[in-house]
Design a protein around this motif. Sequence first.
Motif, mmCIF file in Angstrom:
data_model
loop_
_atom_site.group_PDB
_atom_site.id
_atom_site.type_symbol
_atom_site.label_atom_id
_atom_site.label_comp_id
_atom_site.label_asym_id
_atom_site.label_seq_id
_atom_site.Cartn_x
_atom_site.Cartn_y
_atom_site.Cartn_z
ATOM 1 N N MET A 60 -48.767 63.882 15.673
ATOM 2 C CA MET A 60 -48.539 63.263 17.052
ATOM 3 C C MET A 60 -49.962 63.399 17.686
ATOM 4 O O MET A 60 -50.770 64.052 17.700
ATOM 5 C CB MET A 60 -47.921 64.522 17.870
ATOM 6 N N SER A 61 -50.167 61.874 18.345
ATOM 7 C CA SER A 61 -51.237 61.541 18.809
ATOM 8 C C SER A 61 -51.091 60.630 20.033
ATOM 9 O O SER A 61 -50.288 59.836 20.027
ATOM 10 C CB SER A 61 -51.994 60.623 17.895
ATOM 11 N N ALA A 62 -51.805 60.517 21.257
ATOM 12 C CA ALA A 62 -51.744 59.638 22.276
ATOM 13 C C ALA A 62 -52.089 58.179 21.974
ATOM 14 O O ALA A 62 -51.665 57.301 22.709
ATOM 15 C CB ALA A 62 -52.486 60.155 23.476
ATOM 16 N N GLU A 63 -52.676 58.086 20.838
ATOM 17 C CA GLU A 63 -53.149 56.712 20.475
ATOM 18 C C GLU A 63 -53.311 56.699 18.996
ATOM 19 O O GLU A 63 -53.755 57.551 18.145
ATOM 20 C CB GLU A 63 -54.466 56.512 21.230
ATOM 21 N N VAL A 64 -52.953 55.389 18.467
ATOM 22 C CA VAL A 64 -52.999 55.294 16.886
ATOM 23 C C VAL A 64 -53.297 53.770 16.756
ATOM 24 O O VAL A 64 -52.775 52.954 17.091
ATOM 25 C CB VAL A 64 -51.518 55.679 16.300
ATOM 26 N N HIS A 103 -53.355 65.860 25.026
ATOM 27 C CA HIS A 103 -52.034 65.243 25.187
ATOM 28 C C HIS A 103 -51.027 65.924 24.511
ATOM 29 O O HIS A 103 -49.795 65.805 24.590
ATOM 30 C CB HIS A 103 -52.375 63.875 24.802
ATOM 31 N N THR A 104 -51.384 66.491 23.322
ATOM 32 C CA THR A 104 -49.970 67.204 22.654
ATOM 33 C C THR A 104 -50.354 68.514 22.368
ATOM 34 O O THR A 104 -49.564 69.255 21.563
ATOM 35 C CB THR A 104 -50.087 66.441 21.504
ATOM 36 N N ALA A 105 -51.150 69.258 23.256
ATOM 37 C CA ALA A 105 -51.374 70.420 23.007
ATOM 38 C C ALA A 105 -50.343 71.507 23.537
ATOM 39 O O ALA A 105 -50.297 72.637 23.415
ATOM 40 C CB ALA A 105 -52.608 71.213 23.834
ATOM 41 N N ILE A 106 -49.466 70.893 24.235
ATOM 42 C CA ILE A 106 -48.125 71.828 24.562
ATOM 43 C C ILE A 106 -47.307 71.994 23.551
ATOM 44 O O ILE A 106 -46.416 73.175 23.613
ATOM 45 C CB ILE A 106 -47.352 71.057 26.121
ATOM 46 N N VAL A 107 -47.458 71.302 22.748
ATOM 47 C CA VAL A 107 -46.547 71.578 21.413
ATOM 48 C C VAL A 107 -46.544 73.017 20.558
ATOM 49 O O VAL A 107 -45.540 73.457 20.567
ATOM 50 C CB VAL A 107 -46.551 70.459 20.458
ATOM 51 N N PRO A 108 -47.750 73.433 20.199
ATOM 52 C CA PRO A 108 -47.909 74.653 19.918
ATOM 53 C C PRO A 108 -47.532 75.881 20.727
ATOM 54 O O PRO A 108 -46.851 76.883 20.295
ATOM 55 C CB PRO A 108 -49.284 74.793 19.435
ATOM 56 N N ASN A 109 -47.717 75.637 21.928
ATOM 57 C CA ASN A 109 -47.147 76.465 22.891
ATOM 58 C C ASN A 109 -45.715 76.452 23.181
ATOM 59 O O ASN A 109 -44.916 77.602 22.889
ATOM 60 C CB ASN A 109 -47.686 75.922 24.571
ATOM 61 N N TRP A 110 -44.847 75.234 22.939
ATOM 62 C CA TRP A 110 -43.434 75.243 22.936
ATOM 63 C C TRP A 110 -43.049 76.080 21.549
ATOM 64 O O TRP A 110 -41.857 76.876 21.538
ATOM 65 C CB TRP A 110 -42.945 73.975 22.826
#
Length: 502
Positions: free
Chosen positions: A11-15, A143-150
Motif C-alpha cells: 500500500m502506497s500513496a504513490e506508485v 499515509h498508510t500508517a493507520i493500517v497497522p493500528n487497525w
Amino acid sequence: MPNAALKILLMSAEVVPFAKTGGLADVAGALPKALRADGHDVRVAMPRYGRIDRARFDLSVALPPYPVPMDDHDIEAGLLQTHLPDHDDIPVYMVDNQHYYERDGIYMYEDDADRFIFFCRATLEGIKRLGWQPDVIHCHDWHTAIVPNWLKTIYKHDPFYARTACVYTIHNLAYQGIFGYRVLEVAGVDEYGFIAHPDMPHLNDVVDFMGRGIYYADIINTVSETYADEILQPDFGEGLDPLLRDRRDRLYGVLNGIDAELNDPAADQYIAAHYTAENLAGKAECKLDLQREAGLPQSRSTPVIGAISRLADQKGFDLIDQIAEPLLLHNDVQLIVLGTGDQRYHDRLNEIRARFPQQIATFLTFKAQLAQKIYAGSDMFLMPSRFEPCGLGQMIALRYGSIPIVRATGGLADTVRNFDPTSGEGNGFAFHPYHSMALYTTIVRALENYRYRHTWQQLMLRAMHADHSWASSARRYVDLYRRAIATRSDRPPREAYQKNAS
C-alpha cells in the motif's frame, strides 16, 4: 513452510508510473516486480487521483461501489484495477472517490488525513470483498500508517485478517502526518485514545500517524541500514527516537534498489550514445551532448559535476551555496544543476550563473530526459545531504559511471565507499562533518584524481559493476515479511494508551 510463496499487499500513496512526487513512488513501482520475480503473489493498492487517466492505464472495475466506514457513517468507494506496465501478473488496485481524489494534486490538502484514512479503509474492505487474503501488508510512510493500528484494534477479531502481519516502512521520518483528535474519530479508533509515552509528551495530545505505524507494526524498517541506526538518536529521530528505541528489536534497514531496466546506459533511450563497463566510448559522446544542451563549452577534458536534487538545506545546498563561487573561480570545472526548491536557491544559482556563464548551467525544473543525460554525461555526481534516508541518485550515478561526491550519511554511507588511492579501493568520494570546507576539499580531491585517467577509469569500472538492483533488496524484504508473520502478535507492543484522551 519457510520458502512458500507469500501473498503480499503493498500500500502506497504513490506508485510509478501512475503518480509520483518522489522516491516513494519509485520504490512502490519497482519492489513488486522483484518480489514477483521471486515467485510471490504481490498486489499494489493506491488512490485513483484525478490526474490518472482511466483510458491511458486501461483501468477497469474490480468491484461495484461499496460502503466504507468513516466516522459515524459510510462513504461509497469504487475499486478500479489495472497492472504494472509489462507485468500483467501484478495487479494494481486504485481506490476511487470523486470527493477525495478528483483534484489537481496529490497532497497538501486540508483534508489529507481523511483522504488517506479513506484510502486505507477502502483498500482493506475491498480486498476482503475480493476474497484475496494477504499474508502480509506492506505499508509505506504516514499515509498508510493507520493500517497497522487497525490490525491491532478494529480488525483484531476479523477472521479474514486474523493471520495477516504488517511491515511498516519509513521513507523519511521528517514527514509524519500530524493531526488533531478528530482524526481518531474518523478512523474509528477514538476509544483507544492517544498513544502515551513518558519521553514524548507531544504524542499525548496529537495524532501522529507515523508514530502509530511505528508503535503497532509487527516489523518496522527504513530504507538504509545507516539511517536505521541514525534515527535512534535525537539528531535524526525527529522527535520519535524514544519510540524507535523502544522498538529497536523490530527495526531494520533495507537499502532501496534502482530499476536496472530503466537506468541502463547500454539501452537508455534518452542519452546520446550507449555504453557499458566493457566499452566506455559512448560516455564521452554523452558528455559532449550534455555540454551542448547546457550551453557550456564542449570539452572532453574539463570535468563535469552534475546535481539532480530538490534545492533545499536538507540536500546540502547551504554548503553548495558557500563553495560554488570559489570552486568555479579556482578550478577548471563545469557544474550542471537540475531541480526546483527554495526560492533563495533559485535566485542564488541564477546569480552564480550570471557570473560564471561558461562554467555553470542551471535547469530550475525537472525533466526526466535531462536527468538521464546528466547521469550519463557527467563525470561526477554531487549529493552533500545533511541527511539522506536512502538516496537513489547516487546509485543511478554509479550505474552510469558518474562518480558520487557525497556526505557519509544514511544510504549515501551505505552505497558510496570513499576512494583510497593507495589501495585503489572505493567507488566515490565522501566526507563526514557537515561543513562547507569539508565539501570543498572533497570536490578538489575528486578533481585531482580525475587528472589520472587510468585511475579514474578503474574507479568508473568499479562504480558500474556495483549491483544496486532490486533483487537483493527484495530478498531482504521477504525475510522481514516472514519475520513479521512469525512474530506477529494480536496485542500492541505495550499497554500505553490514554483512554478517552481529549
